[in-house]
Scaffold this motif. Sequence first.
Motif, PDB file in Angstrom:
ATOM      1  N   ASP A   1       8.743   1.525   3.700  1.00 29.96           N
ATOM      2  CA  ASP A   1       9.869   1.911   2.851  1.00 29.96           C
ATOM      3  C   ASP A   1      11.052   0.958   3.032  1.00 29.96           C
ATOM      4  N   GLU A   2      10.746  -0.336   3.046  1.00 27.81           N
ATOM      5  CA  GLU A   2      11.706  -1.429   3.144  1.00 27.81           C
ATOM      6  C   GLU A   2      12.437  -1.513   4.482  1.00 27.81           C
ATOM      7  N   VAL A   3      11.957  -0.821   5.498  1.00 26.40           N
ATOM      8  CA  VAL A   3      12.498  -0.926   6.857  1.00 26.40           C
ATOM      9  C   VAL A   3      11.531  -1.793   7.650  1.00 26.40           C
ATOM     10  N   VAL A   4      12.010  -2.934   8.132  1.00 25.54           N
ATOM     11  CA  VAL A   4      11.155  -3.860   8.865  1.00 25.54           C
ATOM     12  C   VAL A   4      10.701  -3.219  10.174  1.00 25.54           C
ATOM     13  N   GLN A   5       9.406  -3.342  10.429  1.00 26.35           N
ATOM     14  CA  GLN A   5       8.808  -2.776  11.636  1.00 26.35           C
ATOM     15  C   GLN A   5       8.695  -3.854  12.709  1.00 26.35           C
ATOM     16  N   SER A   6       8.605  -3.439  13.966  1.00 27.84           N
ATOM     17  CA  SER A   6       8.535  -4.386  15.083  1.00 27.84           C
ATOM     18  C   SER A   6       7.109  -4.526  15.589  1.00 27.84           C
ATOM     19  N   LEU A   7       6.697  -5.787  15.768  1.00 28.34           N
ATOM     20  CA  LEU A   7       5.400  -6.074  16.346  1.00 28.34           C
ATOM     21  C   LEU A   7       5.350  -5.483  17.750  1.00 28.34           C
TER      22      LEU A   7
ATOM     23  N   PRO B   1       1.787   5.713   9.168  1.00 28.87           N
ATOM     24  CA  PRO B   1       2.972   5.966   8.338  1.00 28.87           C
ATOM     25  C   PRO B   1       2.790   7.267   7.553  1.00 28.87           C
ATOM     26  N   ALA B   2       3.863   7.974   7.334  1.00 27.43           N
ATOM     27  CA  ALA B   2       3.822   9.266   6.640  1.00 27.43           C
ATOM     28  C   ALA B   2       3.301   9.113   5.216  1.00 27.43           C
ATOM     29  N   ASP B   3       2.751  10.200   4.702  1.00 25.32           N
ATOM     30  CA  ASP B   3       2.212  10.245   3.349  1.00 25.32           C
ATOM     31  C   ASP B   3       3.255   9.785   2.335  1.00 25.32           C
ATOM     32  N   THR B   4       2.839   8.968   1.396  1.00 28.03           N
ATOM     33  CA  THR B   4       3.620   8.400   0.286  1.00 28.03           C
ATOM     34  C   THR B   4       4.589   7.283   0.693  1.00 28.03           C
ATOM     35  N   LYS B   5       4.635   6.919   1.957  1.00 28.61           N
ATOM     36  CA  LYS B   5       5.492   5.800   2.361  1.00 28.61           C
ATOM     37  C   LYS B   5       4.907   4.493   1.842  1.00 28.61           C
ATOM     38  N   LYS B   6       5.772   3.567   1.448  1.00 29.01           N
ATOM     39  CA  LYS B   6       5.352   2.265   0.950  1.00 29.01           C
ATOM     40  C   LYS B   6       5.224   1.298   2.132  1.00 29.01           C
TER      41      LYS B   6
ATOM     42  N   TYR C   1       0.843  -1.195   0.000  1.00 27.97           N
ATOM     43  CA  TYR C   1       0.000   0.000   0.000  1.00 27.97           C
ATOM     44  C   TYR C   1       0.879   1.245   0.000  1.00 27.97           C
ATOM     45  N   THR C   2       0.297   2.365  -0.395  1.00 30.16           N
ATOM     46  CA  THR C   2       0.940   3.664  -0.247  1.00 30.16           C
ATOM     47  C   THR C   2       0.201   4.399   0.859  1.00 30.16           C
ATOM     48  N   ALA C   3       0.934   4.760   1.904  1.00 32.10           N
ATOM     49  CA  ALA C   3       0.321   5.420   3.061  1.00 32.10           C
ATOM     50  C   ALA C   3      -0.141   6.822   2.691  1.00 32.10           C
ATOM     51  N   ASN C   4      -1.131   7.316   3.452  1.00 31.17           N
ATOM     52  CA  ASN C   4      -1.636   8.669   3.205  1.00 31.17           C
ATOM     53  C   ASN C   4      -1.403   9.609   4.392  1.00 31.17           C
ATOM     54  N   GLY C   5      -0.703   9.125   5.414  1.00 24.86           N
ATOM     55  CA  GLY C   5      -0.397   9.963   6.573  1.00 24.86           C
ATOM     56  C   GLY C   5      -1.434   9.918   7.677  1.00 24.86           C
ATOM     57  N   SER C   6      -2.597   9.317   7.414  1.00 23.69           N
ATOM     58  CA  SER C   6      -3.620   9.253   8.457  1.00 23.69           C
ATOM     59  C   SER C   6      -4.160   7.841   8.685  1.00 23.69           C
ATOM     60  N   LEU C   7      -4.058   6.972   7.700  1.00 21.72           N
ATOM     61  CA  LEU C   7      -4.575   5.607   7.813  1.00 21.72           C
ATOM     62  C   LEU C   7      -3.665   4.767   8.712  1.00 21.72           C
ATOM     63  N   VAL C   8      -4.252   4.091   9.711  1.00 25.99           N
ATOM     64  CA  VAL C   8      -3.455   3.245  10.606  1.00 25.99           C
ATOM     65  C   VAL C   8      -3.754   1.760  10.412  1.00 25.99           C
ATOM     66  N   ASP C   9      -4.904   1.421   9.819  1.00 26.62           N
ATOM     67  CA  ASP C   9      -5.271   0.027   9.591  1.00 26.62           C
ATOM     68  C   ASP C   9      -5.014  -0.367   8.138  1.00 26.62           C
ATOM     69  N   PHE C  10      -4.351  -1.511   7.973  1.00 30.96           N
ATOM     70  CA  PHE C  10      -4.056  -2.034   6.641  1.00 30.96           C
ATOM     71  C   PHE C  10      -4.424  -3.518   6.625  1.00 30.96           C
ATOM     72  N   ALA C  11      -5.240  -3.904   5.664  1.00 31.27           N
ATOM     73  CA  ALA C  11      -5.690  -5.291   5.546  1.00 31.27           C
ATOM     74  C   ALA C  11      -4.715  -6.095   4.691  1.00 31.27           C
ATOM     75  N   PHE C  12      -4.697  -7.406   4.915  1.00 27.60           N
ATOM     76  CA  PHE C  12      -3.922  -8.294   4.060  1.00 27.60           C
ATOM     77  C   PHE C  12      -4.789  -9.480   3.684  1.00 27.60           C
ATOM     78  N   THR C  13      -4.452 -10.116   2.556  1.00 28.69           N
ATOM     79  CA  THR C  13      -5.346 -11.108   1.960  1.00 28.69           C
ATOM     80  C   THR C  13      -4.771 -12.516   1.870  1.00 28.69           C
ATOM     81  N   PHE C  14      -3.639 -12.766   2.449  1.00 29.24           N
ATOM     82  CA  PHE C  14      -3.010 -14.074   2.308  1.00 29.24           C
ATOM     83  C   PHE C  14      -3.185 -14.919   3.574  1.00 29.24           C
ATOM     84  N   PRO C  15      -3.222 -16.245   3.420  1.00 33.24           N
ATOM     85  CA  PRO C  15      -3.333 -17.123   4.590  1.00 33.24           C
ATOM     86  C   PRO C  15      -1.989 -17.245   5.310  1.00 33.24           C
ATOM     87  N   TYR C  16      -2.030 -17.629   6.565  1.00 35.39           N
ATOM     88  CA  TYR C  16      -0.819 -17.838   7.357  1.00 35.39           C
ATOM     89  C   TYR C  16      -1.119 -18.838   8.457  1.00 35.39           C
TER      90      TYR C  16
END
Length: 112
Positions: A34-40, A58-63, A8-23
């Motif tokens: 932006d390719e920096v691994v985040q910590s749970l 995440p800040a606006d336009t961050k991947k 996704y591309t962040a917009n600076g205000s969205l905090v929830d992001f859905a995913f569609t794959f099983p685990y």
Amino acid sequence: MATTSNTYTANGSLVDFAFTFPYQNSSDIKVSVDEVVQSLTTHYTLHNATTIRFGTAPADTKKVKIYRDTGSANLAATFYPGSAIRSSDLNDNFNQNLYVTQEAENDSTEAL
């Protein structure tokens, strides 16, 4: 090719992001910004079975990439002589193998 990540591309205000794959395990879900691994728990939490929630948007336009990274060091289930073999244990081992294979295939395709 199987889906093992969502981007996704962040917009600076969205905090929830859905995913569609099983685990198999929630610890298999990984997130990068932006390719920096985040910590749970430090940067995000698993809000429900298919959504991660950032503590700070995440800040606006961050991947933002949510991906599966299934552990391959140990099998999900181990079988012992004389013990019962449960279908759920067999399915867990086969799913683990399938997920690791899918991730490796996607990683090799992305590397090209």
